[in-house]
Design a protein around this motif. Structure first.
Motif, PDB file in Angstrom:
ATOM      1  N   SER A 181       0.836  -1.195   0.000  1.00 41.11           N
ATOM      2  CA  SER A 181       0.000   0.000   0.000  1.00 41.11           C
ATOM      3  C   SER A 181       0.874   1.249   0.000  1.00 41.11           C
ATOM      4  N   LYS A 200       1.145   5.141   1.354  1.00 45.37           N
ATOM      5  CA  LYS A 200       0.654   6.034   2.391  1.00 45.37           C
ATOM      6  C   LYS A 200       0.688   7.473   1.907  1.00 45.37           C
ATOM      7  N   SER A 201      -0.476   8.115   1.865  1.00 46.33           N
ATOM      8  CA  SER A 201      -0.533   9.536   1.564  1.00 46.33           C
ATOM      9  C   SER A 201      -0.736  10.292   2.873  1.00 46.33           C
ATOM     10  N   TYR A 220      -4.562   9.131   4.464  1.00 46.02           N
ATOM     11  CA  TYR A 220      -5.188   7.904   3.985  1.00 46.02           C
ATOM     12  C   TYR A 220      -4.153   7.071   3.235  1.00 46.02           C
ATOM     13  N   GLU A 221      -4.559   5.876   2.871  1.00 46.06           N
ATOM     14  CA  GLU A 221      -3.688   4.988   2.098  1.00 46.06           C
ATOM     15  C   GLU A 221      -4.360   4.570   0.799  1.00 46.06           C
ATOM     16  N   HIS A 273      -4.668   1.368  -1.355  1.00 51.01           N
ATOM     17  CA  HIS A 273      -4.488  -0.077  -1.252  1.00 51.01           C
ATOM     18  C   HIS A 273      -4.741  -0.717  -2.611  1.00 51.01           C
ATOM     19  N   ASN A 288       2.365  10.554  -5.521  1.00 49.38           N
ATOM     20  CA  ASN A 288       2.249  10.707  -4.072  1.00 49.38           C
ATOM     21  C   ASN A 288       3.482  11.393  -3.483  1.00 49.38           C
TER      22      ASN A 288
END
Length: 351
Positions: free
Chosen positions: A3, A5-6, A9-10, A12, A214
């Motif tokens: 996943s 990571k931002s 939130y993530e 997936h 990202n």
């Protein structure tokens, strides 16, 4: 697949996406759960979604697909449906669709009752590699793209590459244009690999493009500086897209098709103003014209496109600001372009 990571939130992918969705809904006691679809995702993607999702959907809301429906009238209908079906501030909106639907659905969720939770499940390559990261939500103002909106983060973004089996080849290529852009502005090695690739919807490329975008958004979430590089090709590209959208005598261009033209044009401006080598410029042009048919522009078309530049959302103090390339993999922002170069850029594209 790992996943991403931002900020809050993530993103997936594949099996982790399915697990994350079900765990989140089980954990949060939502009062109502709404699913937003269009006629295409209802027919082709909803059955796949229902096999992955274990919990209830209280109401399915449907909008019409297409950029021409990304407007305040559509928002009004969705807001009304949420209200009519007892939506409150503890509701969840799941957006199942391409970039038009996730942009609009995110905006609707961000403004209904001053904000409810939403989850994006992009179903096109463009929405997976572009709209999935950054929290941009919004709608068009007439033919002018993304003039109204807010930056607001979803609870999560879920990527299921199998949805791409439901999408026509033209839509896949549209998303590929944004992936090539990620290489041009950030990673010359990624560009070199992608430009020779035929299977550009492979999961590892999707993950790579999401990770590259990202990386930028984490450093500049509200587009004050670095994030502007993601707009390479979009200043002229959005104007072209808007012009073809509002002109009934023209065939509407998909976002990636318009942006591909924009990247050739802005590549030429990069050569003239920022020293992008001529061989690199030709490489950019050759790569995009292998993937996308050349579009004809007459002098009236070009004049109309250039008039639309004044509405670009990057403009400031009356100046039109461009993102240009110093080299493949290195972009610079806030470049002012002399007007006489626009016609030369179109001439280069038409050569």
């Amino acid at each position: 697949m790992e996943s991403i990571k931002s900020h809050s939130y993530e993103v997936h992918l594949e099996e982790l996406a399915e697990a994350a969705l079900n765990q989140h809904v089980e954990k949060i006691n939502y009062s109502r759960i709404f699913l937003l679809v269009d006629e295409n995702t209802r027919a082709h993607c909803l059955p796949v979604f229902e096999n992955k999702y274990k919990y209830r959907i209280d109401t399915i809301l449907e909008i019409r697909s297409g950029e021409e429906n990304k407007n305040i009238d559509t928002c009004q209908k969705v807001w009304q449906s949420l209200s009519d079906n007892n939506g409150d501030r503890k509701s969840l909106l799941i957006n199942l669709g391409g970039g038009v639907l996730t942009d609009l659905g995110g905006f609707v969720a961000s403004t209904f009752k001053r904000g409810i939770d939403f989850i994006n499940i992009p179903t096109t390559l463009l929405s997976m590699v572009d709209a999935s990261i950054g929290g941009k939500t919004g709608i068009d103002l007439g033919p002018l793209k993304n003039q109204i909106g807010v930056i607001n983060q979803p609870q999560m973004v879920l990527i299921f590459p199998e949805f791409l089996k439901t999408v026509e080849e033209r839509q896949i290529r549209s998303g590929f244009a944004e992936m090539l852009k990620h290489g041009l502005i950030m990673d010359s090695n990624y560009w070199s690999v992608l430009k020779e690739e035929d299977d550009f919807s492979a999961s590892h490329y999707i993950q790579k493009s999401i990770a590259l975008k990202n990386e930028v958004v984490l450093q500049d979430p509200t587009e004050q500086g670095l994030r502007k590089i993601l707009n390479f090709g979009h200043t002229l590209g959005h104007a072209i897209e808007s012009y073809f959208l509002e002109n009934p005598s023209k065939q509407t261009l998909l976002h990636g098709e318009a942006i591909a033209i924009g990247m050739i044009l802005e590549g030429y401006l990069s050569h003239e103003l920022k020293g992008l080598p001529r061989l690199s410029l030709q490489e950019i042009k050759d790569t995009f014209l292998r993937q996308f048919d050349k579009v004809e522009f007459d002098s009236d078309d070009i004049d109309a496109v250039l008039k639309l530049l004044k509405y670009d959302k990057k403009n400031s103090h009356g100046d039109i600001n461009f993102v240009l390339l110093q080299s493949i993999g290195k972009a610079v922002t806030d470049v002012k372009v002399p007007e006489e170069l626009f016609l030369k850029a179109f001439a280069y594209y038409k050569e």
